[in-house]
Scaffold this active site. Structure first.
Site, PDB file in Angstrom:
ATOM      1  CD1 TRP A  75      -3.371   0.923   0.764  1.00  0.00           C
ATOM      2  CD2 TRP A  75      -1.891   2.309   1.998  1.00  0.00           C
ATOM      3  NE1 TRP A  75      -3.876   2.139   0.795  1.00  0.00           N
ATOM      4  CE2 TRP A  75      -3.134   3.062   1.313  1.00  0.00           C
ATOM      5  CE3 TRP A  75      -1.027   3.083   2.388  1.00  0.00           C
ATOM      6  CZ2 TRP A  75      -3.545   4.122   2.112  1.00  0.00           C
ATOM      7  CZ3 TRP A  75      -1.146   4.333   2.917  1.00  0.00           C
ATOM      8  CH2 TRP A  75      -2.324   5.022   2.680  1.00  0.00           C
ATOM      9  N   GLY A 102       5.846   0.040   6.777  1.00  0.00           N
ATOM     10  CA  GLY A 102       5.736   1.293   7.652  1.00  0.00           C
ATOM     11  C   GLY A 102       6.696   2.527   6.854  1.00  0.00           C
ATOM     12  CD  GLU A 489     -19.966   1.246   9.567  1.00  0.00           C
ATOM     13  OE1 GLU A 489     -19.100   2.081   9.597  1.00  0.00           O
ATOM     14  OE2 GLU A 489     -19.587   0.266   9.112  1.00  0.00           O
ATOM     15  CE  LYS A 493     -18.295  -0.598   5.796  1.00  0.00           C
ATOM     16  NZ  LYS A 493     -18.107  -0.526   7.239  1.00  0.00           N
ATOM     17  CD  GLU A 496     -15.492   1.028   3.667  1.00  0.00           C
ATOM     18  OE1 GLU A 496     -16.064   0.578   4.485  1.00  0.00           O
ATOM     19  OE2 GLU A 496     -14.391   1.213   3.992  1.00  0.00           O
ATOM     20  CG  HIS A 512     -29.533  23.035  10.767  1.00  0.00           C
ATOM     21  ND1 HIS A 512     -30.615  24.333  10.883  1.00  0.00           N
ATOM     22  CD2 HIS A 512     -30.287  22.030  11.314  1.00  0.00           C
ATOM     23  CE1 HIS A 512     -31.184  23.991  11.814  1.00  0.00           C
ATOM     24  NE2 HIS A 512     -31.257  22.855  12.345  1.00  0.00           N
ATOM     25  CE  LYS A 611     -10.770  -5.657   7.883  1.00  0.00           C
ATOM     26  NZ  LYS A 611     -11.832  -5.013   7.967  1.00  0.00           N
TER      27      LYS A 611
HETATM   28  C1  F6R Z   1     -14.362   0.912   7.107  1.00  0.00           C
HETATM   29  C2  F6R Z   1     -12.982   0.569   7.644  1.00  0.00           C
HETATM   30  C3  F6R Z   1     -12.119   1.622   8.250  1.00  0.00           C
HETATM   31  C4  F6R Z   1     -11.755   1.172   9.579  1.00  0.00           C
HETATM   32  C5  F6R Z   1     -10.766   1.950  10.229  1.00  0.00           C
HETATM   33  C6  F6R Z   1     -10.258   1.318  11.461  1.00  0.00           C
HETATM   34  O1  F6R Z   1     -15.043  -0.195   6.620  1.00  0.00           O
HETATM   35  O2  F6R Z   1     -12.766  -0.616   7.623  1.00  0.00           O
HETATM   36  O3  F6R Z   1     -12.805   2.743   8.293  1.00  0.00           O
HETATM   37  O4  F6R Z   1     -12.758   0.826  10.457  1.00  0.00           O
HETATM   38  O5  F6R Z   1      -9.496   2.291   9.245  1.00  0.00           O
HETATM   39  O6  F6R Z   1      -9.757   0.181  11.457  1.00  0.00           O
HETATM   40  P1  F6R Z   1      -9.450  -0.370  13.052  1.00  0.00           P
HETATM   41  O7  F6R Z   1     -10.750  -0.782  13.608  1.00  0.00           O
HETATM   42  O8  F6R Z   1      -8.578  -1.809  12.407  1.00  0.00           O
HETATM   43  O9  F6R Z   1      -8.757   0.409  13.829  1.00  0.00           O
END
Ligand code: F6R
Length: 616
Positions: A75, A102, A489, A493, A496, A512, A611
């Site tokens: 990434w 990193g 949320e 969803k 994304e 508003h 992820k």
């Molecule tokens: C949305 C999604 C991201 C994570 C965010 C935090 O579907 O997956 O917005 O929720 O990057 O990730 P965690 O929960 O692993 O800290």
């Protein structure tokens, strides 16, 4: 971000590494690469694209034989995703090869220094700088690889999980970790290295998770040597744990996508979250991480929740639930904002860090800051042994099982479940809830998995609605009270995974500003369950209707009022208002899933995302 895998042992390294990379692709997927030592030389291939692209190209162009190999799925941080910037990276001599997850923040200064000394660079990456710094140290100071890595890392600022090997000494891999996860799988005469345990779970269940600031020399003929990067101090008894993960949990199990599988896993995931904690008949909630510190929870003046993304949305739901049950203030902070201002943490504050992966860099840094300021930190994580879970003073795992789809689904509902248990437990301990009310809540909560199963029956209706609105350019999501965060949320969803612009709003805020967007082209998803400010939300629906917006209502089973007003409705079972997010979120997950599938998007690996967000 980025996934790293390594293997050294008696097997062919290439298939182990490639399968591992496929499992880690959730961490990043804009380019990938692999390097194998074939007994004489290093065979290296890397390419822009996914692991599948790498596989197709490698197998026609490179000798893949060899028992030592490393691989990377990227990434991009420094340098665009292209073949050259992909990992692994060679040192100038061609002897060292490295993979890295990193960021080396001071790479530019190091690069300038190395350039003066004659080093050249092919890529724009910080990683190529690091491998050459290691080589520079190795040559100039006449050090072995392990020592050279240690000295070099002490000159860097940033975060890393690295694996590096030297062609001249092909019986060892040197690994190190600071701020990015790294696990070592220990088999019979073989070792595996990976960002998480999924690449090696079918080979061994013995895993050693390096702590931040540790490095290890993984050598075939010796025991693993773990030591501190800072001062070389040997860690005499590194903790080797037995993993509970199994292979089935990390495969698709007949579903077309991980996301769909994970949506359907929610009833079981929530049951797993309850397991061993909720004893309905006895009226008990047992949570060791809370029981051990119950005085702190009873006396807490305030809860501060830190999280990002979907986990932040779960935190918002928890704010509503805990304030109602416990009657203490709860603040929900974006971890990335909290850490860069001058936050006020006072004696008696408890900080709750929520993170599915347990590796999110901003959440980790924010919780460390809160700890430094004296807060007691409680972690709510899914990944067992993850950095945040280990950094916290105490915590509760969600036990949702591996979540592979990049869009979070079961993590969200299980986080809300844990936080509901937490709220109930504190309320009981503080005497803020009567015994009968507490029992009633437990009984209702116990019915949630079954009701989620019913909510999943909305799949066909969600698909039908997806077909009608899949080409819309924008969506608006509205909710009130406990369901306002669900609106956020739902919008997240959709954007994304389908790349359709979507906004979530508290329904009353619509007038508003966002109401200006509404016309006959605009689908508006309104969460309008019977127990949550129903009359108010019906008025909001009327306001949308008079501006010709298209209404998709998420309603309680048997609802007639919204059904009459809306273009489409999706029913969810009746439930206590505070638990309704656990149900209303289900059709929103399904709706975005189907829209993304119909638009031919990569549901499990949406563009630009990863992820585990281990960069700031
Ligand atoms: C949305 C999604 C991201 C994570 C965010 C935090 O579907 O997956 O917005 O929720 O990057 O990730 P965690 O929960 O692993 O800290």
């Amino acid at each position: 971000m980025c996934g790293i895998v390594g293997y050294i042992g008696h097997r062919q390294a290439y298939p182990v590494v490639m399968k591992g990379l496929q499992r880690l692709e959730y961490r990043g997927y804009d380019s990938a690469g692999v390097a194998v030592y074939d007994g004489e030389s290093i065979q290296l291939f890397k390419t822009k694209g996914k692991v599948e692209d790498l596989k197709n190209k490698v197998e026609s162009s490179m000798n893949t034989a060899g028992n030592l190999g490393i691989g990377h799925t990227r990434w991009a941080t420094h340098g665009v995703p292209n073949d050259v910037n992909s990992h692994p990276h060679y040192s100038n001599s061609g002897d060292l090869v490295i993979i890295h997850n990193g960021i080396i923040e001071n790479y530019d200064a190091i690069k300038k220094e190395l350039t003066k000394r004659g080093f050249t660079f092919e890529s724009d990456t910080d990683t190529e700088v690091l491998v050459n710094l290691i080589e520079d140290v190795q040559i100039n100071q006449g050090l072995k690889l392990g020592k050279a890595v240690q000295v070099a890392l002490n000159q860097t600022v940033g975060a890393y999980a690295i694996a590096v090997f030297d062609k001249k000494k092909p019986n060892e891999i040197v690994v190190a970790r600071l701020g990015s996860p790294l696990a070592i799988g220990i088999g019979e005469g073989e070792f595996f290295i990976a960002s998480d345990a999924s690449p090696f779970i079918e080979y061994t269940t013995n895993a050693l998770y390096l702590e931040d600031g540790e490095m290890a020399i993984v050598r075939l003929d010796k025991k693993i040597k773990v030591f501190s990067i800072k001062d070389d101090a040997l860690i005499t008894a590194p903790y080797i744990q037995e993993l509970k993960l199994n292979l089935e949990q990390i495969e698709k199990g007949g579903y077309e996508h991980f996301m769909l599988k994970e949506i359907y896993e929610q009833p079981q995931a929530i049951r797993d979250t309850f397991r061993g904690r909720m004893r309905v008949k006895e009226g008990i909630i047992k949570m060791a991480g809370v029981d051990d510190h119950i005085d702190k929870f009873i006396n807490a003046k305030r809860l501060v929740i830190l999280a990002c993304g979907t986990s932040w949305h779960a935190g918002l739901v928890a704010e509503y639930i805990i304030e109602e049950l416990v009657r203490i203030p709860v603040e929900v902070e974006y971890a990335s904002e909290f850490r860069y201002r001058n936050p006020v943490i006072e004696k008696g504050d408890i900080v709750i860090a929520i993170s599915q992966s347990g590796e999110t860099a901003d959440t980790m840094a924010a919780m460390k800051l809160a700890k430094e300021q004296g807060a007691f930190v409680f972690g709510v994580c899914n990944v067992v042994g993850s950095s945040i879970s280990r950094e916290a003073h105490a915590g509760a795992y969600t036990h949702a099982g591996p979540e592979i789809g990049v869009a979070s689904t079961k993590a969200f509902t299980t986080q809300i479940t844990v936080l509901t248990l937490l709220g109930l437990k504190i309320a009981k301990a503080k005497g803020k809830i009567s015994t009968s009310d507490f029992h009633m809540h437990l009984e209702e909560l116990n019915l949630v998995p079954q009701k989620v199963e019913e909510a999943l029956q909305s799949n066909e209706q969600a698909k039908k609605i997806a077909e009608v609105y899949k080409d819309a350019a924008n969506f608006l999501y509205l909710g009130r009270g406990f369901n306002f965060p669900v609106a956020l949320e739902g919008a997240l969803k959709l954007k994304e995974i389908s790349y359709i612009h979507a906004e979530g709003y508290p329904a009353a805020e619509m007038k508003h500003g966002p109401i200006a967007l509404i016309d006959e082209q605009m689908p508006v998803v309104v969460i309008a369950t019977r127990r949550g400010h129903y009359d108010k939300i019906v008025s909001n629906i009327q306001e949308i209707k008079s501006r010709k917006g298209k209404i998709i209502g998420i309603v309680t089973k048997g609802d007639v009022t919204v059904r009459d007003l809306a273009d489409y409705v999706i029913e969810v079972p009746e439930i206590m208002d505070s638990m309704s997010p656990l149900l209303t979120t289900i059709p929103l997950q399904l709706l975005s899933y189907h829209i993304a599938v119909m638009l031919n998007k990569n549901v499990d690996q949406p563009r630009n995302l990863a992820k585990s967000v281990t960069v700031e």
